[in-house]
Design a protein around this motif. Structure first.
Motif, PDB file in Angstrom:
ATOM      1  N   VAL A 168       0.857  -1.184   0.000  1.00  8.99           N
ATOM      2  CA  VAL A 168       0.000   0.000   0.000  1.00  8.99           C
ATOM      3  C   VAL A 168       0.895   1.236   0.000  1.00  8.99           C
ATOM      4  CG1 VAL A 168      -1.765   1.315   1.224  1.00  8.99           C
ATOM      5  CG2 VAL A 168      -1.857  -1.177   1.234  1.00  8.99           C
ATOM      6  N   ALA A 169       0.708   2.090  -1.000  1.00  2.00           N
ATOM      7  CA  ALA A 169       1.479   3.337  -1.121  1.00  2.00           C
ATOM      8  C   ALA A 169       2.984   3.069  -1.025  1.00  2.00           C
ATOM      9  CB  ALA A 169       1.037   4.347  -0.066  1.00  2.00           C
ATOM     10  N   GLY A 170       3.413   1.984  -1.666  1.00  5.75           N
ATOM     11  CA  GLY A 170       4.838   1.686  -1.752  1.00  5.75           C
ATOM     12  C   GLY A 170       5.411   0.903  -0.590  1.00  5.75           C
ATOM     13  N   THR A 171       4.620   0.609   0.424  1.00  2.00           N
ATOM     14  CA  THR A 171       5.102  -0.128   1.591  1.00  2.00           C
ATOM     15  C   THR A 171       4.467  -1.508   1.633  1.00  2.00           C
ATOM     16  OG1 THR A 171       5.381   1.907   2.881  1.00  2.00           O
ATOM     17  CG2 THR A 171       5.242  -0.162   4.107  1.00  2.00           C
ATOM     18  N   GLU A 172       5.299  -2.549   1.768  1.00  3.60           N
ATOM     19  CA  GLU A 172       4.769  -3.896   1.891  1.00  3.60           C
ATOM     20  C   GLU A 172       4.268  -4.087   3.316  1.00  3.60           C
ATOM     21  OE1 GLU A 172       5.948  -8.610   1.715  1.00  3.60           O
ATOM     22  OE2 GLU A 172       7.348  -7.179   0.817  1.00  3.60           O
ATOM     23  N   ILE A 173       2.957  -4.029   3.481  1.00  6.60           N
ATOM     24  CA  ILE A 173       2.402  -4.058   4.839  1.00  6.60           C
ATOM     25  C   ILE A 173       2.372  -5.467   5.412  1.00  6.60           C
ATOM     26  CG2 ILE A 173       1.014  -2.015   4.343  1.00  6.60           C
ATOM     27  CD1 ILE A 173      -1.453  -3.845   4.315  1.00  6.60           C
ATOM     28  N   THR A 174       2.648  -6.474   4.586  1.00  4.88           N
ATOM     29  CA  THR A 174       2.702  -7.847   5.076  1.00  4.88           C
ATOM     30  C   THR A 174       4.100  -8.232   5.548  1.00  4.88           C
ATOM     31  OG1 THR A 174       2.778  -8.382   2.706  1.00  4.88           O
ATOM     32  CG2 THR A 174       0.724  -8.816   3.844  1.00  4.88           C
ATOM     33  N   HIS A 175       5.066  -7.332   5.393  1.00  2.00           N
ATOM     34  CA  HIS A 175       6.424  -7.622   5.862  1.00  2.00           C
ATOM     35  C   HIS A 175       6.445  -7.574   7.390  1.00  2.00           C
ATOM     36  CE1 HIS A 175      10.751  -7.268   6.553  1.00  2.00           C
ATOM     37  NE2 HIS A 175      10.919  -7.715   5.312  1.00  2.00           N
ATOM     38  N   PRO A 176       7.081  -8.559   8.043  1.00  2.00           N
ATOM     39  CA  PRO A 176       7.030  -8.623   9.519  1.00  2.00           C
ATOM     40  C   PRO A 176       7.625  -7.409  10.219  1.00  2.00           C
ATOM     41  CG  PRO A 176       8.593 -10.239   8.611  1.00  2.00           C
ATOM     42  CD  PRO A 176       7.812  -9.712   7.459  1.00  2.00           C
ATOM     43  N   LYS A 177       8.494  -6.658   9.563  1.00  2.00           N
ATOM     44  CA  LYS A 177       9.128  -5.510  10.218  1.00  2.00           C
ATOM     45  C   LYS A 177       8.419  -4.189   9.928  1.00  2.00           C
ATOM     46  CE  LYS A 177      13.751  -7.531  10.568  1.00  2.00           C
ATOM     47  NZ  LYS A 177      15.194  -7.381  10.255  1.00  2.00           N
ATOM     48  N   THR A 178       7.321  -4.236   9.192  1.00  2.00           N
ATOM     49  CA  THR A 178       6.588  -3.010   8.865  1.00  2.00           C
ATOM     50  C   THR A 178       5.895  -2.443  10.100  1.00  2.00           C
ATOM     51  OG1 THR A 178       6.219  -3.676   6.570  1.00  2.00           O
ATOM     52  CG2 THR A 178       4.712  -2.044   7.464  1.00  2.00           C
ATOM     53  N   ASP A 179       5.990  -1.120  10.286  1.00  2.00           N
ATOM     54  CA  ASP A 179       5.321  -0.420  11.388  1.00  2.00           C
ATOM     55  C   ASP A 179       3.862  -0.217  10.993  1.00  2.00           C
ATOM     56  OD1 ASP A 179       4.290   1.316  13.253  1.00  2.00           O
ATOM     57  OD2 ASP A 179       6.006   2.685  13.255  1.00  2.00           O
ATOM     58  N   LEU A 180       2.971  -1.059  11.547  1.00  3.55           N
ATOM     59  CA  LEU A 180       1.567  -1.017  11.141  1.00  3.55           C
ATOM     60  C   LEU A 180       0.890   0.293  11.544  1.00  3.55           C
ATOM     61  CD1 LEU A 180       0.339  -4.658  11.842  1.00  3.55           C
ATOM     62  CD2 LEU A 180       1.023  -3.622   9.667  1.00  3.55           C
ATOM     63  N   ASN A 181       1.273   0.876  12.666  1.00  4.33           N
ATOM     64  CA  ASN A 181       0.676   2.148  13.072  1.00  4.33           C
ATOM     65  C   ASN A 181       0.990   3.242  12.058  1.00  4.33           C
ATOM     66  OD1 ASN A 181      -0.531   1.185  15.422  1.00  4.33           O
ATOM     67  ND2 ASN A 181       1.341   1.455  16.611  1.00  4.33           N
ATOM     68  N   GLN A 182       2.212   3.210  11.526  1.00  9.94           N
ATOM     69  CA  GLN A 182       2.596   4.173  10.498  1.00  9.94           C
ATOM     70  C   GLN A 182       1.817   3.922   9.214  1.00  9.94           C
ATOM     71  OE1 GLN A 182       4.892   6.673  11.090  1.00  9.94           O
ATOM     72  NE2 GLN A 182       4.363   7.522   9.088  1.00  9.94           N
ATOM     73  N   VAL A 183       1.723   2.657   8.835  1.00 10.64           N
ATOM     74  CA  VAL A 183       1.031   2.277   7.600  1.00 10.64           C
ATOM     75  C   VAL A 183      -0.435   2.688   7.638  1.00 10.64           C
ATOM     76  CG1 VAL A 183       0.113   0.244   6.390  1.00 10.64           C
ATOM     77  CG2 VAL A 183       2.551   0.400   6.887  1.00 10.64           C
ATOM     78  N   ARG A 184      -1.072   2.481   8.778  1.00  8.44           N
ATOM     79  CA  ARG A 184      -2.518   2.736   8.872  1.00  8.44           C
ATOM     80  C   ARG A 184      -2.870   4.214   8.755  1.00  8.44           C
ATOM     81  NH1 ARG A 184      -2.842  -1.620  13.364  1.00  8.44           N
ATOM     82  NH2 ARG A 184      -3.384  -3.486  12.171  1.00  8.44           N
ATOM     83  N   GLN A 185      -1.871   5.097   8.897  1.00 10.42           N
ATOM     84  CA  GLN A 185      -2.145   6.509   8.660  1.00 10.42           C
ATOM     85  C   GLN A 185      -2.460   6.765   7.185  1.00 10.42           C
ATOM     86  OE1 GLN A 185       0.462   9.433  10.549  1.00 10.42           O
ATOM     87  NE2 GLN A 185       1.255   7.835  11.906  1.00 10.42           N
ATOM     88  N   ASN A 186      -2.028   5.856   6.321  1.00  7.62           N
ATOM     89  CA  ASN A 186      -2.291   5.994   4.887  1.00  7.62           C
ATOM     90  C   ASN A 186      -3.577   5.304   4.458  1.00  7.62           C
ATOM     91  OD1 ASN A 186       0.038   7.485   4.156  1.00  7.62           O
ATOM     92  ND2 ASN A 186       1.283   5.619   4.174  1.00  7.62           N
ATOM     93  N   ILE A 187      -4.227   4.581   5.393  1.00 14.90           N
ATOM     94  CA  ILE A 187      -5.392   3.760   5.040  1.00 14.90           C
ATOM     95  C   ILE A 187      -6.562   4.138   5.939  1.00 14.90           C
ATOM     96  CG2 ILE A 187      -6.251   1.422   4.690  1.00 14.90           C
ATOM     97  CD1 ILE A 187      -3.286   0.483   4.775  1.00 14.90           C
ATOM     98  N   GLY A 188      -7.534   4.844   5.379  1.00  8.38           N
ATOM     99  CA  GLY A 188      -8.734   5.166   6.137  1.00  8.38           C
ATOM    100  C   GLY A 188      -9.727   4.026   6.014  1.00  8.38           C
ATOM    101  N   MET A 189     -10.483   3.748   7.081  1.00  9.19           N
ATOM    102  CA  MET A 189     -11.462   2.670   7.005  1.00  9.19           C
ATOM    103  C   MET A 189     -12.763   3.076   7.680  1.00  9.19           C
ATOM    104  SD  MET A 189     -11.017  -1.378   7.391  1.00  9.19           S
ATOM    105  CE  MET A 189     -12.393  -2.484   7.004  1.00  9.19           C
ATOM    106  N   VAL A 190     -13.862   2.813   6.979  1.00 10.23           N
ATOM    107  CA  VAL A 190     -15.199   3.042   7.518  1.00 10.23           C
ATOM    108  C   VAL A 190     -15.881   1.687   7.584  1.00 10.23           C
ATOM    109  CG1 VAL A 190     -17.399   4.217   7.191  1.00 10.23           C
ATOM    110  CG2 VAL A 190     -15.274   5.370   6.554  1.00 10.23           C
ATOM    111  N   PHE A 191     -16.350   1.337   8.780  1.00  9.08           N
ATOM    112  CA  PHE A 191     -16.814  -0.018   9.041  1.00  9.08           C
ATOM    113  C   PHE A 191     -18.318  -0.161   8.819  1.00  9.08           C
ATOM    114  CE2 PHE A 191     -13.013   0.616  11.553  1.00  9.08           C
ATOM    115  CZ  PHE A 191     -12.312  -0.573  11.401  1.00  9.08           C
ATOM    116  N   GLN A 192     -18.743  -1.413   8.801  1.00  6.30           N
ATOM    117  CA  GLN A 192     -20.159  -1.747   8.712  1.00  6.30           C
ATOM    118  C   GLN A 192     -20.888  -1.262   9.970  1.00  6.30           C
ATOM    119  OE1 GLN A 192     -20.741  -5.831   7.683  1.00  6.30           O
ATOM    120  NE2 GLN A 192     -22.864  -5.863   8.328  1.00  6.30           N
TER     121      GLN A 192
END
Length: 233
Positions: A63-87
């Protein structure tokens, strides 16, 4: 346009049950992809994998150039690029609409209260809730609450917005107000991946429709190709 989401051979199992069976999907910047299919087809699981609310069993997601499935990825940083609206509408009941929108701006973006409040007001005005920003969720209709959720996600200025059946459970007269906000979000150029059962909305808003069945993408194409003249029985 470059791909902002790149999914390769995504698989997800819960115990012995395989929900996603090798999903390959790219989403271009500014594109609106609508995912449809029956209950249990894997749509929502796929969406939850894109922002790592679910951990894929195998495969990769960029997502946006970052492999979010990589074990060393900072998920908190990644999620700033991904907005989510739930059911379901996940607002804090003890906070006003404005406080719900600004919480992440202060905690995640480290903005001052005055900065966060100013930005929060802008986004609540954009979803038509300028007069309701001091109201608590219990004082808002379901449609208004969902619009607060959209404003909260947009305030973080994500690269992509994910919508998981955002009109599910709303009274029919409230569905339209949420869909109108989503259409304005599209018109502003936001990349969007939407899981929905609203077929007319899918036709009107989608650049591409992805039809899922039993954990695989059965077909994809323009709304015309998938919803009007489907190639697959």
């Amino acid at each position: 346009m470059s791909d902002i989401v790149h999914i390769k051979e995504l698989r997800k199992s819960f115990g012995d049950t395989e929900i996603l069976k090798g999903i390959n999907l790219n989403v271009k910047a500014g594109e609106v992809v609508v995912m449809i299919g029956g209950s249990g087809s894997g749509k929502s699981t796929c969406l939850r994998c894109i922002n790592r609310l679910e951990t894929p069993t195998s495969g990769s997601i960029v997502v946006a150039g970052t492999e979010i499935t990589h074990p060393k990825t900072d998920l908190n940083q990644v999620r700033q690029n991904i907005g989510m609206v739930f059911q379901g509408i996940h607002l804090y009941p003890h906070m006003s609409a404005l406080e719900n929108v600004t919480l992440a701006l202060r905690k995640v973006k480290k903005m001052s209260k005055s900065q966060a409040d100013a930005l929060g007001r802008v986004h609540l005005e954009q979803v038509g809730l300028a007069e309701r920003m001091d109201h608590h969720p219990s004082q808002l209709s379901g449609g208004q609450q969902q619009r607060v959720g959209i404003a909260r996600a947009l305030a973080l200025e994500p690269k992509v917005m994910l919508f998981d059946e955002p009109t599910s459970g709303l009274d029919p007269e409230l569905v339209g107000e949420v869909l109108n906000v989503m259409m304005r979000t599209r018109d502003a150029g936001m990349t969007m991946v939407i899981v929905t059962h609203e077929m007319q909305f899918a036709r009107e808003v989608g650049d591409r429709v992805v039809f899922m069945d039993k954990g695989v993408i059965l077909d994809q194409g323009t709304p015309e190709e998938i919803l009007v003249k489907p190639r697959h029985k």
